[in-house]
Write a protein that holds these residues in place. Structure first.
Motif, PDB file in Angstrom:
ATOM      1  N   PRO A 250      65.621  61.043 109.673  1.00  0.00           N
ATOM      2  CA  PRO A 250      64.674  60.609 109.309  1.00  0.00           C
ATOM      3  C   PRO A 250      64.047  60.666 110.412  1.00  0.00           C
ATOM      4  O   PRO A 250      62.686  60.546 109.437  1.00  0.00           O
TER       5      PRO A 250
ATOM      6  N   THR B 144      60.354  61.095 107.478  1.00  0.00           N
ATOM      7  CA  THR B 144      59.358  59.694 107.715  1.00  0.00           C
ATOM      8  C   THR B 144      58.272  59.605 108.212  1.00  0.00           C
ATOM      9  O   THR B 144      57.319  58.262 108.416  1.00  0.00           O
TER      10      THR B 144
ATOM     11  N   ALA C 196      53.879  50.856 103.832  1.00  0.00           N
ATOM     12  CA  ALA C 196      53.973  50.633 105.454  1.00  0.00           C
ATOM     13  C   ALA C 196      53.564  49.654 106.184  1.00  0.00           C
ATOM     14  O   ALA C 196      52.907  48.698 107.545  1.00  0.00           O
TER      15      ALA C 196
ATOM     16  N   ARG D  73      62.551  46.674  98.976  1.00  0.00           N
ATOM     17  CA  ARG D  73      61.309  46.618 100.416  1.00  0.00           C
ATOM     18  C   ARG D  73      60.933  45.672 100.373  1.00  0.00           C
ATOM     19  O   ARG D  73      60.280  45.268 101.259  1.00  0.00           O
TER      20      ARG D  73
ATOM     21  N   SER E 207      63.147  49.548 105.849  1.00  0.00           N
ATOM     22  CA  SER E 207      62.026  49.893 105.398  1.00  0.00           C
ATOM     23  C   SER E 207      61.031  50.006 104.520  1.00  0.00           C
ATOM     24  O   SER E 207      61.415  48.616 103.864  1.00  0.00           O
ATOM     25  N   SER E 208      59.939  49.911 104.265  1.00  0.00           N
ATOM     26  CA  SER E 208      59.182  49.626 103.881  1.00  0.00           C
ATOM     27  C   SER E 208      59.319  50.472 102.227  1.00  0.00           C
ATOM     28  O   SER E 208      58.608  49.676 101.136  1.00  0.00           O
ATOM     29  N   GLU E 209      60.247  51.422 102.079  1.00  0.00           N
ATOM     30  CA  GLU E 209      60.694  51.878 100.564  1.00  0.00           C
ATOM     31  C   GLU E 209      62.399  52.304  99.999  1.00  0.00           C
ATOM     32  O   GLU E 209      62.972  52.045 101.119  1.00  0.00           O
TER      33      GLU E 209
END
Lengths: 235, 310
Positions: free
Chosen positions: B136, B140, B154, B271, B276-278
């Motif tokens: 991770p 990221t 983000a 989202r 997470s933003s994705e």
């Protein structure tokens, strides 16, 4: 005595509960995040398995046929409770990391399976060794799975940190358990198949019973199975 | 008349379209995005792309050689898998990471399930999720020589502001191939014009996502936020190149629309409500696993069935 050695060999290699019979998958997949956990889980199960097999074999003529499963469960659960209290008292670290999976040994299908398939119709000593063999087979498989997952997923062996490569963390999680188990089962099948090609008799290495009850001359389970089938048909 | 007497078994009409031609077209259509990625992020991105493709092709060849199967590397499907995976890697990732994902994609996800046409989820995305779970930290970390700081999505999630024009052109941080909306859409247009993909899945995917984001995103149908969400992250790459994968999409027309809607809702959920933003990769592989169910419930009625019995 010869029969006892045969039971040990049967449990560890021929009918290895994890890799051949595919029994007890829940603890196999859940607690093998490290070799120590696998070893601890395996040995705990071995003790319960050997002792409960022994007691069930001793009581096999007293337990009524119709309520045998509850009777087995009571015997198994007693031993599991004893093991749980012992672990909590003497190896608290292992008790903590195995958590809920210790009480769950009660419903481990290897133990109930061996009670039903072997201990219920065999004398005490072979039943004890059957439990011991099955338990050791379980222990060995769990330790190997734990060792591989710990090494690939955390780059350590029995808790000793090595820093050889970046650990692939997914092997410490649930998918990693499936990867390693599938790999070991595939190797086991490959060994079996090459043995077959070389002409060795591997027909005895089978997944559990799996054979046709009508053709079976060995077990005395067939009367019970067929009686149950008849009852179903009548109903 | 003699032609009419020529008796043969079906199929009677053959198309000139073959797997390798389609795959080659997909590779060509991905080149704008890949080229932009290399120009944007530098030579490390180029090496990552080349090594990942090489790892995919070599592992497929070795597996087939070892298992004594027919060699299928010339259908270019391994190249597509490697290219897609590389486009999903962060630009500054170490060079062993892409090839490792490539081996996982080809051996575990594709070949163990029976090779091309049998894999139940998109190999490139499965490998990306494998790497994302395993490493991770690396996966990221989008800091590289060209850009520092968080990805636009983000930033947006943290409450900051972004430059939408730069996001559409692609001058932002992100994975190698996802940043430039223009390059991806240009490539997708090639596939659309050649008829290799159609708009059913990408269209329903994007429209559902926009509606979902408008309803639950907390900003209403605000064009600034919606265009930033569309241009940022892997939504365009996923919608046009990965959700439309022939093997892992439903075969029925209605099923494809249902598939797109499910992907849009899942992406929106990940989202907006996720940590997470994705969430495009996870949305698509979860959608892939629902495909058998979707196909089953959207199968068209055979001619002569249904209606009232007389």
């Amino acid at each position: 005595m010869n029969k006892c050695v045969e039971r040990l060999h049967n449990g560890i290699i021929k009918e290895n509960p994890t890799l051949v019979l595919m029994l007890g998958m829940c603890p196999t997949l859940a607690v093998t995040t490290s070799a120590i956990n696998g070893l601890g889980m395996g040995l705990t199960t071995t003790v319960v398995l050997a002792l409960s097999n022994m007691i069930i074999a001793a009581l096999r003529n007293i337990i009524p046929d119709k309520i045998r499963i509850p009777a087995f469960i009571v015997i198994i659960a007693s031993f599991v409770t004893m093991m749980q209290l012992l672990l909590q008292a003497y190896i608290p670290s292992l008790y903590k990391s195995l958590g809920i999976y210790i009480p769950l040994i009660v419903v481990n299908c290897i133990i109930l399976g061996r009670a039903e398939a072997y201990a219920y119709k065999n004398p005490i000593l072979p039943s004890f060794f059957d439990g011991l063999g099955m338990g050791l087979g379980f222990t060995i498989s769990l330790t190997i799975i734990g060792l591989l997952r710990e090494f690939i997923g955390g780059c350590s062996v029995f808790g000793h940190e090595l820093s050889l490569f970046t650990p692939i963390a997914i092997f410490k999680m649930a998918p990693g358990a499936f990867f390693v188990l599938a790999l070991l089962t595939a190797i086991q099948n490959q060994v079996k198949l090459t043995g077959e090609k070389k002409g060795r008799d591997v027909s005895k290495i089978q997944s559990g019973c799996g054979s046709d009850c009508m053709q079976c001359a060995v077990g005395d389970c067939k009367d019970r199975v067929m009686a149950a089938d008849n009852e179903k048909e009548e109903a | 008349m003699s032609d009419m007497m020529n008796v043969s078994s079906n199929p009677h009409i053959r198309s000139k379209v073959s797997t390798d031609k389609i795959m080659l077209c997909v590779v060509l259509a991905l080149l704008p995005a890949a080229g932009f990625g290399v120009w944007n992020f530098g030579l490390n991105a180029l090496w990552q792309i080349l090594l990942t493709i090489a790892a995919c092709v070599i592992s497929e060849a070795l597996y087939e050689l070892f298992m004594k199967k027919k060699l299928t590397i010339f259908d270019f499907s391994a190249v597509v898998t490697g290219l897609l995976l590389a486009l999903n890697m962060p630009p500054a990732a170490p060079l062993w990471l892409g090839p490792m994902g490539g081996v996982f994609a080809i051996i575990v996800v594709k070949m163990l399930f029976g090779g091309l046409g049998q894999n139940f989820m998109n190999p490139a995305l499965a490998a990306r999720c494998f790497l994302l779970i395993s490493f991770p930290g690396i996966m990221t970390n989008f800091e590289c020589d060209a850009y520092t700081g968080a990805t636009p999505l983000a930033t947006l999630k943290a409450g900051g502001s972004v430059n939408v024009l730069n996001m559409i052109i692609g001058r932002t941080s992100g994975t190698i191939g996802e940043t430039s909306m223009i390059a991806i859409v240009a490539g997708a247009c090639i596939l659309l014009l050649l008829g290799i993909i159609d708009l059913k899945i990408p269209g329903s995917y994007i429209i559902t996502f926009v509606i979902f984001y408008g309803l639950f995103g907390g900003h209403g149908f605000n064009s600034y936020y919606i265009s930033a969400e569309l241009a940022g992250g892997g939504l365009m790459l996923g919608a046009f190149f990965m959700a439309t994968d022939y093997v892992t999409r439903p075969v029925t027309k209605l099923g494809q629309i249902v598939f797109g809607v499910i992907l849009g809702i899942l992406t929106g959920i990940f989202r907006i409500f996720g940590a997470s933003s994705e969430g495009v990769s996870y949305a698509i592989i979860i959608g892939n696993m629902l495909v058998p169910l979707i196909t089953r419930f959207t199968a068209p009625k055979p001619f002569g069935r249904g209606g009232e019995r007389i």
